[in-house]
Design a protein around this motif. Structure first.
Motif, short mmCIF file in Angstrom:
data_model
loop_
_atom_site.label_atom_id
_atom_site.label_comp_id
_atom_site.label_asym_id
_atom_site.label_seq_id
_atom_site.Cartn_x
_atom_site.Cartn_y
_atom_site.Cartn_z
N ASP A 100 0.92 -1.31 0.00
CA ASP A 100 -0.13 0.03 -0.14
C ASP A 100 1.04 1.26 -0.06
O ASP A 100 1.94 1.19 0.78
CB ASP A 100 -0.86 -0.11 1.30
N SER A 101 0.49 2.12 -0.98
CA SER A 101 1.55 3.35 -1.13
C SER A 101 1.59 4.24 -0.01
O SER A 101 2.68 4.95 0.38
CB SER A 101 1.08 4.21 -2.08
N ARG A 148 -1.08 -0.27 -6.36
CA ARG A 148 -1.67 -1.37 -6.73
C ARG A 148 -0.97 -1.96 -8.08
O ARG A 148 -0.84 -1.32 -9.23
CB ARG A 148 -3.09 -1.10 -7.09
#
Ligand code: MIC
Ligand code: SF4
Length: 643
Positions: free
Chosen positions: A119-120, A537
């Motif tokens: 997840d960024s 993603r």
């Protein structure tokens, strides 16, 4: 020469490479996290690697994105995640326990450790002094299996905070101010270290708001020192033993230093549709507001929620505004309930949502048609809220409450006195929603439950020496992964079903893209600068790969996305002369020859057979990345190389 905090942690985790900015380094990873929307794919990849048990110090699987169960898909995925985690040595945070970044900060983060997450916004962990990176699911799978994480050694930036924040001005406004100064590209290739006397008054969750938003600057990650503030936070979480002090050397050298005087800062707001479109809140005074959302991994801590409750206490929200509040974790929600703050929130007319990402990723609570929505979140990309023509603004919790009360954009400084909020000395600790993995000797008997929503992983094609392909899509600057592979309540449940997802690829830019790409067979996408910014993603690479995209040619790429392209076996090329972008037109027939020698030399000539243009293009890849591409992606490469 003295070292920065990040350089010290990198040095302690360096497996190979030298620490010269730009050169590839391999890092040992201590902890990993996954969330459900990217996690299903990451664990499917982990299973393919055939490693029985994770080799990290701590790996945690969270369920926080896909909590809206409007069909069997999400519930099936949750069962898959719970059982696959149990079998392979991963801790499982149940749906409802909270947003991965908030819970990880509370219960697992440790100063000085390395963390990668699918997840960024994993850099949220920098608020507690972790060196934390967002990564594609496959990189996380490799790290769980004990493999290294590869990045290019970043430059070092420092932000020095002086002075003290005035009432109603918050950590969020500091982040927005930095976005105004640097833009969404300003942090690319850099780690941002925060320091100066101004940080001493910022608690760990406030620091985490700032490192969380560093993602929007394109930064590799952001980090705060580990100091007495960190010690106090860990003590409040009953984790005194996890504290280690961390600071940079006084003579550490930075590539860029930015000074921000906190005393001069005002409440700021990011206007549609980019987090760097920042102006003072006061300049938009009077703009009518339809919806206000408070929460997300940026602003959902107990401190945020207590401030919101104190401001709402005894007041009723405007009848024209719909207000949602999503506390970041079960810990936050249950402490709000215990101290009575939850009743103040409810009495104001707010709708309390579960402890999850919710509206931030378009999982419910989409705004009305052309609605104006003020959100305490970190992203306001077009269409992300689930309403295509909505106008989303990013603000602090204080500015959000001001708008909810008045029905229009309002500088919170005009609200009167800021009520005093007292933080408890100890947080309420209840880890009952975190399930331990099975002991190693019992793992073999754990059955992994898979629902029909899990479809086969798409296979990439290895490169031969030349490629003829059609330019199927030409897009402009700052294309986000939300453009490439949108999320939202209708699509997000299909993250382990690439064929279904492919119908929505580039939907925001051109709904005909999926059918045209399939028809072309081999395709090339041409983009502007900062292509692939935003989310981590890997679906934004896997889905185009499934649709036949072999290469993306852009002016520049965002860090995590370019790694995902390579992992998926898609060749990322950049223009040698950015003005050549104009010579290429959608629909042109393109040819790339001498791929192997071109990769070795780092330069190729792309021929546009439709108009005869010869375009020099570059690919600056490491030996490892070239080998991954020639193998047809990281999964093939890992299988072939046994690591
Ligand atoms: C996001 O904020 O865009 C997400 C949803 O959390 C993504 C991950 C995903 O697409 O699942 C992220 O930031 O990496
Ligand atoms: Fe969840 Fe939003 Fe944070 Fe992404 S940015 S992890 S969707 S809360």
């Amino acid at each position: 020469m003295g070292k920065t905090i990040a350089q010290k942690i990198i040095e302690a985790h360096l497996i190979s490479g030298d620490m010269t900015p730009g050169s590839e380094i391999a890092l040992k990873i201590d902890q990993t996290l996954t969330q459900d929307a990217t996690g299903t794919m990451a664990y499917l990849e982990f299973e393919t690697m055939g490693i029985p048990r994770v080799k990290t110090e701590r790996s945690v699987a969270y369920v926080d994105h896909n909590t809206l169960q409007s069909g069997f898909e999400n519930a099936d995925d949750h069962r898959y995640l719970q059982t696959v985690a149990k079998k392979h040595g991963v801790w499982f945070s149940r749906p409802g326990n909270g947003i991965c970044h908030q819970v990880h900060l509370e219960r697992f983060g440790k100063p000085g450790k390395t963390l990668i997450g699918s997840d960024s916004h994993t850099p949220t962990g920098g608020g507690i002094g972790m060196l934390a990176f967002g990564a594609g699911g496959l990189d996380v799978a490799v790290a769980m299996g004990g493999g290294a994480y590869y990045i290019n050694m970043p430059k070092m930036f420092k932000v020095n905070l002086t002075g003290t924040l005035r009432p109603f001005v918050t950590a969020k406004d500091i982040s927005l101010e930095l976005l105004r100064i640097l833009s969404v590209k300003g942090g690319v290739g850099a780690i941002i270290e925060w320091g100066g006397e101004g940080i001493l008054n910022l608690s760990v969750p406030e620091r985490a708001t700032i490192t969380n938003m560093g993602t929007e600057l394109g930064a590799t990650t952001s980090i705060f020192p580990s100091d007495e503030v960190t010690r106090a936070f860990l003590a409040a979480e009953g984790r005194d033993e996890d504290f280690t002090p961390l600071s940079s050397d006084p003579d550490a050298v930075y590539d860029r230093v930015i000074d921000i005087d906190l005393s001069a800062l005002r409440p700021m707001i990011a206007c549609p549709h980019s987090p760097d479109n920042v102006v003072p809140v006061a300049s938009l005074k009077g703009t009518k507001v339809d919806q206000v959302c408070i929460g997300s991994c940026t602003n959902s801590s107990l401190y945020d929620m207590l401030k919101v409750a104190a401001l709402l206490k005894g007041r009723t929200i405007s009848p024209s505004v719909s207000l949602s509040i999503s506390p970041g974790s079960k810990q936050v929600l249950s402490m709000l309930a215990d101290c009575g703050a939850l009743s103040d929130i409810l009495a104001s007319g707010a709708r309390v949502l579960e402890c999850a990402c919710g509206p931030c990723i378009g999982m419910g609570f989409s705004p009305n048609s052309a609605g104006v929505s003020l959100r305490t979140f970190n992203r306001n990309f077009e269409g992300r809220s689930g309403t295509r023509d909505a106008k989303v603004y990013l603000v602090s919790p204080e500015t959000a409450v001001a708008a909810a009360l008045t029905g229009e954009i309002t500088d919170p400084m005009t609200l009167g006195e800021m009520p005093k909020v007292t933080m408890p000395e100890r947080f309420k600790i209840d880890d009952s929603a975190v399930l331990a993995p099975a002991p190693e000797e019992e793992a073999a008997s754990v059955e992994v439950l898979r629902g029909p929503n899990i479809k086969e992983f798409p296979k990439s094609k290895p490169f031969t020496d030349s490629l003829s392909a059609q330019l199927v899509l030409k897009v402009g600057d700052n294309i986000t992964t939300d453009h490439i592979m949108p999320a939202g309540a209708k699509i997000l449940p299909y993250r382990s079903n690439i064929p279904y997802l492919s119908k929505f690829c580039f939907e925001v830019c051109d709904p005909t893209f999926p059918s045209r790409a399939k028809e072309a067979g081999n395709g090339i996408v041409v983009g502007g600068s900062n292509y692939g910014q935003g989310s981590s993603r890997e679906h934004a690479a896997l889905v185009p790969m499934y649709l036949g995209i072999r290469c993306v040619l852009a002016k520049s790429f965002a860090r995590i996305h370019v790694a995902n392209l390579i992992n998926a076996g898609i060749l990322p090329l950049t223009f040698s002369n950015p003005e050549d972008y104009e010579k290429l037109n959608q629909g042109d027939a393109l040819r790339l020859s001498g791929i192997e020698s071109g990769m070795a030399a780092g330069v190729f000539t792309l021929v546009d057979k439709t108009n005869g243009a010869e375009i020099p293009v570059q690919c600056s890849l490491t030996e490892r990345q070239k080998a991954i591409l020639m193998a047809g992606g990281l999964l093939n490469y890992t299988k072939e190389n046994g690591k």
